[in-house]
Structure formats: structure tokens, C-alpha cells
Enzyme design. Structure first.
Site, PDB file in Angstrom:
ATOM      1  N   SER A  19       0.850  -1.190   0.000  1.00 31.63           N
ATOM      2  CA  SER A  19       0.000   0.000   0.000  1.00 31.63           C
ATOM      3  C   SER A  19       0.886   1.240   0.000  1.00 31.63           C
ATOM      4  O   SER A  19       1.986   1.224   0.579  1.00 31.63           O
ATOM      5  CB  SER A  19      -0.890   0.019   1.254  1.00 31.63           C
ATOM      6  OG  SER A  19      -1.518   1.277   1.424  1.00 31.63           O
ATOM      7  N   TYR A  25      -1.718  -0.859  10.235  1.00 32.12           N
ATOM      8  CA  TYR A  25      -1.756  -1.258   8.831  1.00 32.12           C
ATOM      9  C   TYR A  25      -0.593  -0.628   8.066  1.00 32.12           C
ATOM     10  O   TYR A  25       0.107  -1.311   7.306  1.00 32.12           O
ATOM     11  CB  TYR A  25      -3.086  -0.832   8.220  1.00 32.12           C
ATOM     12  CG  TYR A  25      -3.275  -1.238   6.779  1.00 32.12           C
ATOM     13  CD1 TYR A  25      -3.675  -2.532   6.453  1.00 32.12           C
ATOM     14  CD2 TYR A  25      -3.063  -0.342   5.739  1.00 32.12           C
ATOM     15  CE1 TYR A  25      -3.856  -2.916   5.131  1.00 32.12           C
ATOM     16  CE2 TYR A  25      -3.238  -0.708   4.421  1.00 32.12           C
ATOM     17  CZ  TYR A  25      -3.633  -1.999   4.119  1.00 32.12           C
ATOM     18  OH  TYR A  25      -3.806  -2.371   2.797  1.00 32.12           O
TER      19      TYR A  25
END
Length: 255
Positions: free
Chosen positions: A145, A158
Site C-alpha cells: 500500500s 496497517y
């Protein structure tokens, strides 16, 4: 001989994982639909893959945090086809929490996120390494990401897990060469149920609109665009390994 693609966490409705396995199925590949819990969803994706033209479909239940389960899945793939050409490490979890809310994440939250997003990729890739090497000219694509570069995203846990995944991509690229190329794809905002369910519809629409206004390409990513990028990485330049490829509609250029 038809090539084989395994996508972990391939069952999310309207998600990048299911879009990717269906993309490979559409090209006539043999595909492995991996899932951890939802058998009905896995079978649904498998049926779609067959209808799209997959040469063969294997539905494989395996929690990526279980070394035993991942090694058993590798053994099943080897017994059925004797090869694995592409591994897409897509399975991931998060706890949605504003980064400013430091008390919003527990130690257990971090443990869970890192167990799947980091340790799970290690365990799954290690289990498949021998099969990938024997196949030769194979490819591993880790779904990371842009949050792993910017310290942004659904939560601090995350973002940190994806940063760790980026580092592990470099390590695996060294270790598995020259038979296997290893790269990471770093999407930005991906449309779909995963973010809608995590953020809530109102915030989802607000964030989406803000990114579309700011991004140079005036768009955000769809699961199908992520799948297309994964396909390109799997077939990309022979010398491309150990790269972090950002797919964010130019969001990193926004000022």
C-alpha cells in the site's frame, strides 16, 4: 502447459483478490482460490473462474498464518499440476482507526495485523518457494500500500505492516533470484466494499471525492485496475525485481 496462479485471500466481494484471480482465469490459466474461512464465497469465486475460461480451478483453504496449512496447500498444488508460476500475496487485515487516536489500537490489534500482513506473507512465500524455483521464471507479487511509504491508511498498524512488507519484498527478491522475481504493488484508495465497510459510506464518499479532486489523473483505483497491474508485474520486464510499484493515480505528485 497452462500456467498456475495462486492468490491468497481471493474471496473478498468486489475486492482486489477476487478481481485478480478472475483476471488470470480469463486468460485461461489454472488458478488457486485461497481462503481462510468463507467456503461459500470461495466456491462462488471458483465458479466464476470456471465460467471465465480457467483451464482448471483449485479451491484451497489455508490460513496464511499457519505454516502447516501453507505447506499443505503447496503440496496440493504440486500434486495437481507440478508447478506454480505466480504467487500473489493479497491476504490482509486491518483495524480501522484514526492515526491520531493512539488509544484506539491495542497490542492485540498490532499482533493480528502483523500476523496476517507480514508473517503470513513470509509463511506463504516460504511454503511456495521450492515450487516457484523449480518452475523457473516465476513471479511473486506482494500487495502492499502507498500507506507503507507515507504512514497513512486505515490505521497506524496497517501502515507499519505494509512498510515491513516492502522491506521483506527486497529480501525475498534477493533470496529467490534468479529463478523468481519478487515485486510489490502499492495501490492507493481502492474502490469497493472493504473500504466502505471499514470507513462507513459517508466517510468513504468524502475521502474518495477528495482524492479524485487532488490526484493528477482525477480518479482512484478499481479492483480491476489493481488486477491489471498485477498481471503486468507477473509478465513485466525480465529484469524487474525488488521494486515497489505505486498505483495511486499520481497521488504522490499532488500538491
Amino acid at each position: 502447459m497452462e500456467k498456475v496462479c495462486l492468490v491468497t485471500g481471493a474471496t473478498g466481494r468486489n475486492g482486489a483478490g477476487s478481481a485478480t484471480i478472475k483476471f488470470f482465469a480469463r486468460q485461461g490459466w489454472r488458478v488457486v482460490v485461497n481462503y481462510s474461512r468463507d467456503t461459500a464465497a470461495a466456491e462462488e469465486v471458483a465458479e466464476e473462474c470456471r465460467a471465465l475460461g480457467a483451464a482448471d480451478v483449485l479451491v484451497a483453504q489455508a490460513d496464511v498464518t499457519s505454516d502447516e496449512a501453507c505447506r499443505a496447500m503447496a503440496a496440493d498444488i504440486e500434486q495437481r499440476w507440478g508447478r506454480l508460476d505466480v504467487l500473489v500475496n493479497n491476504a490482509a487485515v486491518t483495524t480501522f482507526n484514526d492515526h491520531k487516536n493512539l488509544d484506539g489500537l491495542s497490542f492485540d490489534d498490532f499482533q493480528r495485523v502483523f500476523a496476517v500482513n507480514v508473517s503470513g506473507v513470509y509463511v506463504a512465500t516460504r511454503a511456495m518457494a521450492g515450487l516457484l524455483r523449480r518452475t523457473g521464471n516465476a513471479s511473486v507479487i506482494n500487495i502492499s500500500s502507498v500507506g507503507g511509504l507515507r504512514g497513512t491508511g486505515s490505521s497506524m498498524a496497517y501502515a507499519a505492516s505494509k512498510s515491513a512488507l516492502n522491506a521483506m519484498t527486497f529480501s525475498f527478491a534477493r533470496v529467490l533470484a534468479p529463478e523468481v522475481r519478487v515485486n510489490a504493488l502499492l495501490p492507493g484508495f481502492i474502490e469497493g466494499d472493504w473500504l466502505i465497510n471499514g470507513m462507513g459510506r459517508e466517510r468513504y464518499e468524502t475521502v474518495r471525492a477528495g482524492l479524485i479532486a487532488k490526484n493528477p489523473l482525477k480518479t482512484v483505483q478499481t479492483p480491476e485496475e489493481v488486477a491489471e497491474a498485477i498481471w503486468w508485474l507477473a509478465h513485466g520486464p525480465a529484469a524487474l525485481t525488488g521494486e515497489l510499484v505505486q498505483l495511486d493515480a499520481g497521488g504522490r505528485l499532488a500538491v
